[in-house]
Write a protein that holds these residues in place. Sequence first.
Motif, PDB file in Angstrom:
ATOM      1  N   GLY A  42       0.798  -1.220   0.000  1.00 43.91           N
ATOM      2  CA  GLY A  42       0.000   0.000   0.000  1.00 43.91           C
ATOM      3  C   GLY A  42       0.828   1.266   0.000  1.00 43.91           C
ATOM      4  O   GLY A  42       2.036   1.269  -0.237  1.00 43.91           O
ATOM      5  N   HIS A  43       0.173   2.375   0.297  1.00 46.45           N
ATOM      6  CA  HIS A  43       0.776   3.703   0.304  1.00 46.45           C
ATOM      7  C   HIS A  43       1.419   3.904   1.674  1.00 46.45           C
ATOM      8  O   HIS A  43       0.795   4.393   2.617  1.00 46.45           O
ATOM      9  CB  HIS A  43      -0.310   4.750   0.036  1.00 46.45           C
ATOM     10  N   LEU A  44       2.690   3.535   1.810  1.00 46.30           N
ATOM     11  CA  LEU A  44       3.352   3.452   3.100  1.00 46.30           C
ATOM     12  C   LEU A  44       3.338   4.774   3.859  1.00 46.30           C
ATOM     13  O   LEU A  44       3.037   4.823   5.056  1.00 46.30           O
ATOM     14  CB  LEU A  44       4.791   2.974   2.917  1.00 46.30           C
ATOM     15  N   GLY A  45       3.668   5.866   3.186  1.00 49.90           N
ATOM     16  CA  GLY A  45       3.712   7.166   3.862  1.00 49.90           C
ATOM     17  C   GLY A  45       2.368   7.580   4.408  1.00 49.90           C
ATOM     18  O   GLY A  45       2.259   8.109   5.523  1.00 49.90           O
ATOM     19  N   HIS A  46       1.293   7.339   3.645  1.00 50.75           N
ATOM     20  CA  HIS A  46      -0.060   7.669   4.110  1.00 50.75           C
ATOM     21  C   HIS A  46      -0.446   6.800   5.301  1.00 50.75           C
ATOM     22  O   HIS A  46      -0.983   7.288   6.300  1.00 50.75           O
ATOM     23  CB  HIS A  46      -1.076   7.461   2.980  1.00 50.75           C
TER      24      HIS A  46
END
Length: 465
Positions: free
Chosen positions: A305-309
Amino acid sequence: MSDLSDISGAAPDLSRLPEGMASWVEAATGGRLAGLQPTVGAGVSREGCYLTLERDGRRIDAYLAYDVRRVDDVARQDFSRREAAALRLAEVHGLRVPHVLASWPERLAILTRRVEGDVRFDDLDDDRKLRLAEDYIGEIAKLHRIDVAGRELDGFGPPGPPEAYALDRITFLRRRHALHGAKDPLLVLAYKWLEMRVPRGELPTVVVHGDVGPANFLHDGERVTAVLDWEQAHYGDPMEDFGWLMLRSALFPFVPPKVLLAAYARAGGHPIDLERIRYYRVLCETGSLTDMCTQLAQLTTPFAGHLGHVYAYYFALRKLLVEALAESEAVVVPPIELPGRAVESWDRLYDLAQAEIENIVIPRSADMVGAARARSLIRLVRYWQGRERYGAAFDEAETWEIDEALGTRHASLADARAALVRAIETDAVPLADAIRVSSRRVARDIAMARTGLGDLADSRWPALS
């Protein structure tokens, strides 16, 4: 959107979709993929793209959404089935929603007609923003008025009392959390609190949207054009949707919830119960946190997934959770103090890493999705900076606080946290003490992550009254 003629343009790069997705789209619609444009949203699990399909010489503009982080989670397939079923039900009852073209539960994917509109409010004045928000809440009231008696929608099961749904949800979350790695004391505390405080009595059962709030509807500046993101729809208490509204409004400041509650009443919604809303805001975010903890902290499998988010919302949600628990139990948590002598941090190295991402990596990214992911990784870089500076002192302080709360001594922080989990589960520690320890841990995490989190570090629950 109606079909349009005149298909043109270069052949789309179908390799940008997950394996097998393009073939499924064409087989499910009987059309040919003639255009593809990835897009970036604010979500933490889904990716999506605008598609152009050609069928019998006509054009269909569509939107494809698919989960990239939890695609191997079989339990999520009913979420996908419920999303498609809820959208079809809503459309039949006159709600403004995207028309479902096809769904693929096994890959957590759904294909709908594209609806024109914007999710942003930046350029709107307060009066127009308010009118749009009230229009949106009117759609939610319309959803809650649909009679569910005797309905068995795909993936929903038969309608039951909201109390049963809440208890089943808590059991599911607790079991899921126990399956992978070490348990998180804060989540164990949340499950305990939720079970103790579940609303009871004669409560209405409705189709709950499951993610009400800003960024989850489209508008044209004058009216709502579509209610979006139905993947968490289910039967339950209508007040749960306002728990979601509270949560999303805390993360994305919006029209004051108390204004929208009044609009819901005017639109013919169910009677408002503020205490139930306060309960459901905890249930809503505990579900999200359980999922994020599983993916970030417990599993060892690849993260898609979108790790930073995910990381940023994980920290912000933990902050909101301890605040909600402390408010509910009237627990006062003194602010933390930063160590007087922090470890010297190599600040320039972190500055250079951020500059490299912003000035080299992002401009050379092949698409907007890659650029957005790279930008969000700056948050992680800044957290590591905070860990370098304060981590050892904070770990020592947390271990000491758990020892004091439990009246025992532990050789490591991991041992202390495991002991706190056992004490919460067996009622061997007062609820207030567990909330204080958890709150101070979260406050330290926020202090270490603050530089990268930005506004999320100061997320607060909006007023209900």
